[in-house]
Scaffold this active site. Structure first.
Site, PDB file in Angstrom:
ATOM      1  N   VAL A  33       0.338   5.399  72.901  1.00 10.62           N
ATOM      2  CA  VAL A  33       1.176   6.455  73.513  1.00 10.62           C
ATOM      3  C   VAL A  33       2.452   5.888  74.127  1.00 10.62           C
ATOM      4  CG1 VAL A  33      -0.770   7.998  73.948  1.00 10.62           C
ATOM      5  CG2 VAL A  33      -0.014   6.478  75.766  1.00 10.62           C
ATOM      6  N   ASP A 201     -23.260  30.535  72.627  1.00 16.07           N
ATOM      7  CA  ASP A 201     -22.488  29.298  72.597  1.00 16.07           C
ATOM      8  C   ASP A 201     -21.829  29.110  71.218  1.00 16.07           C
ATOM      9  OD1 ASP A 201     -21.938  26.507  73.856  1.00 16.07           O
ATOM     10  OD2 ASP A 201     -22.815  26.044  71.913  1.00 16.07           O
ATOM     11  N   LYS A 205     -17.711  29.270  70.010  1.00 19.34           N
ATOM     12  CA  LYS A 205     -17.059  28.222  69.207  1.00 19.34           C
ATOM     13  C   LYS A 205     -16.496  28.797  67.902  1.00 19.34           C
ATOM     14  CE  LYS A 205     -20.052  24.669  71.203  1.00 19.34           C
ATOM     15  NZ  LYS A 205     -21.378  24.039  71.076  1.00 19.34           N
TER      16      LYS A 205
HETATM   17  N1  HSE Z   1     -25.178  23.314  74.387  1.00 18.79           N
HETATM   18  C1  HSE Z   1     -24.215  22.862  73.433  1.00 18.79           C
HETATM   19  C2  HSE Z   1     -24.947  22.552  72.131  1.00 18.79           C
HETATM   20  C3  HSE Z   1     -23.508  21.640  73.960  1.00 18.79           C
HETATM   21  O1  HSE Z   1     -26.195  22.526  72.128  1.00 18.79           O
HETATM   22  O2  HSE Z   1     -24.296  22.380  71.111  1.00 18.79           O
HETATM   23  C4  HSE Z   1     -22.225  21.318  73.235  1.00 18.79           C
HETATM   24  O3  HSE Z   1     -21.274  22.329  73.325  1.00 18.79           O
END
Ligand code: HSE
Ligand code: NDP
Length: 430
Positions: A33, A201, A205
């Site tokens: 960097v 989760d 994502k």
């Molecule tokens: N709880 C998440 C997983 C951790 O099991 O993928 C990573 O984001």
């Protein structure tokens, strides 16, 4: 050039990894960097806790103002988690002209677009590569490496906990609850693992992936989400006998300017690259019009893998500061928000029914499907676990979600159908 000063919010699993990577790789980082990077403050909630890394005691604070209002600090690394309070903290930091690096998918899936716009107005960067699939540089690959292509489909194992559970249930026949406890003990399940097992989760994502891949502003509410709680050992065994493996798969696709995003248990052919991804590992399969099939594989969580992504983002922020080009992370969506309707969402389906074992029952059932123009790729009829009860397991050819929902509703209306045991998407065979 002056040293870049970093305020680190959080010194848990990821924060500790960030301190280690910055320390252990400092010569290489400085070389790449062109200046030194130094942590000057760390926000924690408990000053007395024993830490796994060597830090100067005066770095630690419990007052967020020591970081976000500190004129010496250039970049905030947010690895403490949380949504609403953390959002307010980051907004304040951005208004104070701080660049942001975060691993917080929960926050970015809810407030990401707003934060990115605010950062652009304030000529600041926000990078969040670590928030999806931990150590796999997938957001970066979509926004840079594959930037010139039209991405048509993404299929991902983006939750390590559910992949671990499915692997252990499939390969070792272990019960769900026991494997979930193991995943918690190993440290990759969320503090509240319902967001892992119910698909939230992964849905967060997939929203982040789809936004970048399709250049459309998609929200969590746009994701069709089903978790893995309902999957039984019998489902897994039937899938196996038909040469499939069940995984929690996130699928995002785009066709004619319309998007579809789902997270659901999905049967994949046993030799599909995603079916071979075991335990807590993550993998993302990306299909681009020009590039064809690509696949990204690696650790989706963990201290050092996630910290690697965080520090790489930090290095990009620092390069942008040096080049005077900060504040260009956010690009307005190219496409209006259009989702596929149920008649435009196509997939194969695996369906299990408990039926009366009597003459004509099978005919009645197939009539329901043929009325909806559903045809079958595979059908099995087996004796049930009680007298005069049989079990029918079928895999359809591609049908729309509309056809599926109508067929299931009509099946439930038949006297010979005792129970719709389960139904799952089948993918990866085109
Ligand atoms: N709880 C998440 C997983 C951790 O099991 O993928 C990573 O984001
Ligand atoms: P941890 O729970 O291990 O650490 C959280 C840290 O933040 C702790 O140091 C804690 O302080 C501090 N903290 C939490 N709340 C506050 C608060 N209100 N004020 C001050 N300090 C606070 O979390 P992780 O490191 O596991 O996760 C951090 C983020 O990274 C989350 O957003 C997570 O989703 C994301 N992430 C995590 C991955 C992983 O493998 N763990 C993978 C990818 C993303 P104290 O130490 O004093 O308790």
């Amino acid at each position: 050039m002056k040293k870049i000063q970093v305020g680190l919010c959080g010194l848990g699993t990821v924060g500790t990894g960030v301190v280690k990577v910055l320390e252990d790789h400092q010569e290489q980082i400085k070389h790449k960097v062109g200046c030194e990077i130094e942590i000057s403050k760390i926000l924690v909630s408990n000053l007395e806790k024993t830490r796994d890394v060597v830090i100067k005691q005066d770095w630690l604070t419990i007052d967020p103002a020591d970081l976000v209002d500190n004129p010496e600090i250039d970049v905030i690394i947010e690895v403490m988690g949380g949504i609403e309070d953390t959002n307010q903290l980051l907004e304040r930091a951005i208004r104070n002209k701080k660049h942001i690096v975060t691993a917080n998918k929960d926050l970015m899936a809810v407030h990401g677009q707003k934060l990115l716009r605010l950062a652009k107005e304030n000529k600041c960067d926000i990078l969040y590569d670590a928030s999806v699939a931990g150590g796999i540089p997938i957001l970066r690959s979509l926004s840079d490496g594959l930037a010139s292509d039209h991405i048509q489909k993404i299929m991902g194992i983006v939750n390590g906990t559910t992949n671990y559970i499915m692997t252990k249930m499939t390969d070792e026949g272990l019960p769900f609850d026991e494997v979930l406890e193991e995943a918690q003990a190993l440290g990759f399940a969320e503090a509240d693992p319902t967001s892992d097992v119910d698909g939230l989760d992964a849905a967060r994502k997939m929203t982040l992936l789809a936004n970048i891949a399709f250049r459309m502003e998609l929200n969590l509410e746009d994701v069709h989400m089903v978790g893995i709680r309902g999957i039984t050992q019998e489902d897994i065994n039937f899938a196996e006998s038909l040469d499939y493996t069940i995984k929690l798969i996130g699928i995002a696709s785009m066709q004619d300017g319309k998007a579809e995003v789902t997270v659901e248990p999905t049967l994949l052919p046993k030799d599909h690259p995603l079916a071979l991804v075991k335990n807590e590992y993550n993998a993302v399969y990306v299909y681009g019009e020009a590039v064809g099939e690509t696949m990204f594989y690696g650790p989706g969580a963990g201290s050092l893998p996630t910290a690697t992504a965080v520090v790489s983002d930090l290095m990009e922020v620092v390069k942008n500061i040096r080049l005077g080009i900060s504040g260009n992370t956010y690009i307005d969506p190219q496409f209006d928000h259009h989702l596929k309707s149920d008649s435009e969402k196509f997939s194969r389906q695996f369906i299990r029914l408990e039926v009366e074992d009597q003459a004509g029952a099978f005919q009645e059932i197939t009539n329901v499907f043929s009325d909806e123009k559903v045809s079958f790729a595979k059908i099995l009829q087996l004796p049930g676990d009680r007298e005069k009860i049989a079990e029918i397991v079928m895999v359809t050819h591609k049908i729309s979600r509309e056809q599926l929902l109508k067929s299931l509703a009509n099946l439930k209306g038949l006297d010979v159908v005792k129970r719709l045991i389960s139904h799952y998407r089948v993918d990866g065979e085109e």
